[in-house]
Design a protein around this motif. Structure first.
Motif, short mmCIF file in Angstrom:
data_model
loop_
_atom_site.label_atom_id
_atom_site.label_comp_id
_atom_site.label_asym_id
_atom_site.label_seq_id
_atom_site.Cartn_x
_atom_site.Cartn_y
_atom_site.Cartn_z
N ALA A 214 -4.86 14.77 16.54
CA ALA A 214 -4.31 13.97 17.62
C ALA A 214 -2.87 13.62 17.28
CB ALA A 214 -5.15 12.71 17.81
N ALA A 215 -2.29 12.72 18.03
CA ALA A 215 -0.90 12.31 17.82
C ALA A 215 -0.67 11.92 16.37
CB ALA A 215 -0.54 11.15 18.74
N THR A 216 0.43 12.38 15.80
CA THR A 216 0.75 12.09 14.40
C THR A 216 1.70 10.91 14.24
OG1 THR A 216 2.54 13.70 14.42
CG2 THR A 216 0.37 14.48 13.68
N ALA A 217 2.25 10.44 15.35
CA ALA A 217 3.17 9.30 15.29
C ALA A 217 3.04 8.48 16.57
CB ALA A 217 4.61 9.79 15.11
N TYR A 218 3.33 7.21 16.44
CA TYR A 218 3.30 6.29 17.57
C TYR A 218 4.64 5.58 17.61
CZ TYR A 218 1.69 2.64 20.72
OH TYR A 218 1.54 1.79 21.79
N TYR A 219 5.36 5.76 18.69
CA TYR A 219 6.69 5.16 18.85
C TYR A 219 6.59 3.90 19.68
CZ TYR A 219 8.33 9.57 17.05
OH TYR A 219 8.55 10.65 16.24
N PHE A 220 7.33 2.89 19.26
CA PHE A 220 7.30 1.63 19.99
C PHE A 220 8.70 1.03 20.03
CE2 PHE A 220 5.51 1.22 15.74
CZ PHE A 220 6.46 0.42 15.12
N GLN A 221 8.85 0.03 20.87
CA GLN A 221 10.15 -0.61 21.06
C GLN A 221 10.63 -1.26 19.77
OE1 GLN A 221 10.15 -3.40 24.25
NE2 GLN A 221 12.38 -3.51 24.35
N GLU A 222 11.89 -1.09 19.48
CA GLU A 222 12.47 -1.67 18.28
C GLU A 222 12.27 -3.19 18.26
OE1 GLU A 222 16.83 -1.68 16.13
OE2 GLU A 222 16.31 -0.05 17.49
N ARG B 110 5.86 -5.71 14.00
CA ARG B 110 4.86 -6.64 13.47
C ARG B 110 3.60 -6.69 14.34
NH1 ARG B 110 5.08 -11.33 16.36
NH2 ARG B 110 6.96 -11.64 17.58
N HIS B 111 3.71 -6.36 15.63
CA HIS B 111 2.54 -6.35 16.51
C HIS B 111 1.54 -5.25 16.11
CE1 HIS B 111 4.15 -9.25 19.35
NE2 HIS B 111 5.30 -8.61 19.27
N TYR B 112 2.05 -4.18 15.50
CA TYR B 112 1.21 -3.02 15.19
C TYR B 112 0.77 -2.95 13.74
CZ TYR B 112 2.92 -1.77 19.77
OH TYR B 112 3.21 -1.79 21.10
N LYS C 110 -9.51 -3.80 20.56
CA LYS C 110 -8.72 -4.22 21.73
C LYS C 110 -7.33 -3.58 21.66
CE LYS C 110 -11.65 -7.54 23.10
NZ LYS C 110 -12.84 -6.98 23.60
N LEU C 111 -6.85 -3.10 22.79
CA LEU C 111 -5.54 -2.47 22.86
C LEU C 111 -4.45 -3.48 22.52
CD1 LEU C 111 -4.48 0.34 23.61
CD2 LEU C 111 -4.16 -0.48 25.93
N ILE C 112 -3.56 -3.11 21.63
CA ILE C 112 -2.45 -3.98 21.23
C ILE C 112 -1.33 -3.84 22.24
CG2 ILE C 112 -0.70 -4.44 19.46
CD1 ILE C 112 -2.68 -3.22 17.41
N GLU C 113 -0.89 -4.96 22.77
CA GLU C 113 0.22 -4.96 23.71
C GLU C 113 1.22 -6.01 23.26
OE1 GLU C 113 -0.64 -4.75 27.84
OE2 GLU C 113 -2.64 -3.93 27.48
N GLN D 220 4.42 -8.72 23.96
CA GLN D 220 4.66 -9.70 25.02
C GLN D 220 5.51 -9.12 26.14
OE1 GLN D 220 5.52 -10.48 21.77
NE2 GLN D 220 4.33 -12.27 21.22
N ASN D 221 6.51 -8.29 25.77
CA ASN D 221 7.40 -7.76 26.80
C ASN D 221 6.95 -6.40 27.31
OD1 ASN D 221 7.94 -6.23 24.57
ND2 ASN D 221 10.13 -6.68 24.48
N GLY D 222 5.71 -5.99 26.96
CA GLY D 222 5.19 -4.73 27.46
C GLY D 222 6.00 -3.55 26.99
N GLY D 223 6.41 -3.57 25.73
CA GLY D 223 7.26 -2.54 25.16
C GLY D 223 6.75 -1.14 25.40
N GLU D 224 7.66 -0.19 25.44
CA GLU D 224 7.31 1.20 25.67
C GLU D 224 6.50 1.75 24.51
OE1 GLU D 224 9.51 3.85 27.58
OE2 GLU D 224 10.29 2.44 28.99
#
Length: 180
Positions: free
Chosen positions: A126-134, A138-140, A167-170, A172-176
């Motif tokens: 499956a996906a080898t990396a997960y990209y998130f908003q700078e 700490r949320h992940y 539970k899906l981690i989200e 506060q600002n709904g980051g990409e």
């Protein structure tokens, strides 16, 4: 003539792109939702900038099965194939676990395929990396599962990361959230 050729190539490119997007949208809408447990990784190497390196415990189980199959038959099982998984709902709902390599036998009602590729000594499913908003790393930090939609052919689309309760981690600002 040159302009016609350029327009034709662009048309083919965008058609291919549209078909690819439509396939992913179909998997997201109709695919089976599963959670794959993340394999432990050194926390200092886990978060690097704005992405997280992902490994799954099921990959180790597939690798062990491939090694046993090679020892039993004396030949490689193949660089690509299908593994059979089952949702066991342990330790959280929708958590899936490895059952066996695909041997051609029919799937039970609660089983499904997960496509894998063997690259060197590493299994990729499956996906080898997960990209998130700078700034949202700490949320992940407590991510324990990857949430996926699985197509009938075993291909996956990463939906997001989940905590210890599934539970899906989200943010506060709904980051990409993007995967690769």
């Amino acid at each position: 003539m040159r302009k016609l050729y350029i327009l034709l190539v662009l048309g083919l490119f965008f058609t291919g792109y549209a078909v690819s997007v439509q396939r992913m949208e179909t998997v997201l809408a109709e695919g089976k939702t599963i959670l794959l447990p993340l394999a432990p990784v050194d926390p200092r190497a886990l978060l690097m900038g704005d992405y997280m390196d992902l490994r799954y415990t099921v990959n180790d189980r597939i690798h062990d099965a491939l090694r046993k199959a090679k020892a039993a038959s004396g030949t490689d099982a193949g660089a690509e194939g299908l593994a059979v998984l089952r949702v066991r709902n342990e330790p959280v709902p929708q958590a899936a676990d490895f059952v066996r390599l695909d041997d051609g036998s029919p799937l039970r009602n609660d089983e499904f395929y997960l496509a894998y590729k063997l690259r060197g000594h590493r299994v990729i499913t499956a996906a080898t990396a997960y990209y998130f908003q700078e700034g949202t790393a700490r949320h992940y930090e407590n991510a324990r599962f990857g949430q996926f939609k699985v197509a009938v052919n075993g291909k996956t689309v990463l939906v997001g990361l989940c905590n210890t309760e599934g539970k899906l981690i989200e943010t506060q600002n709904g980051g990409e959230k993007k995967s690769q």
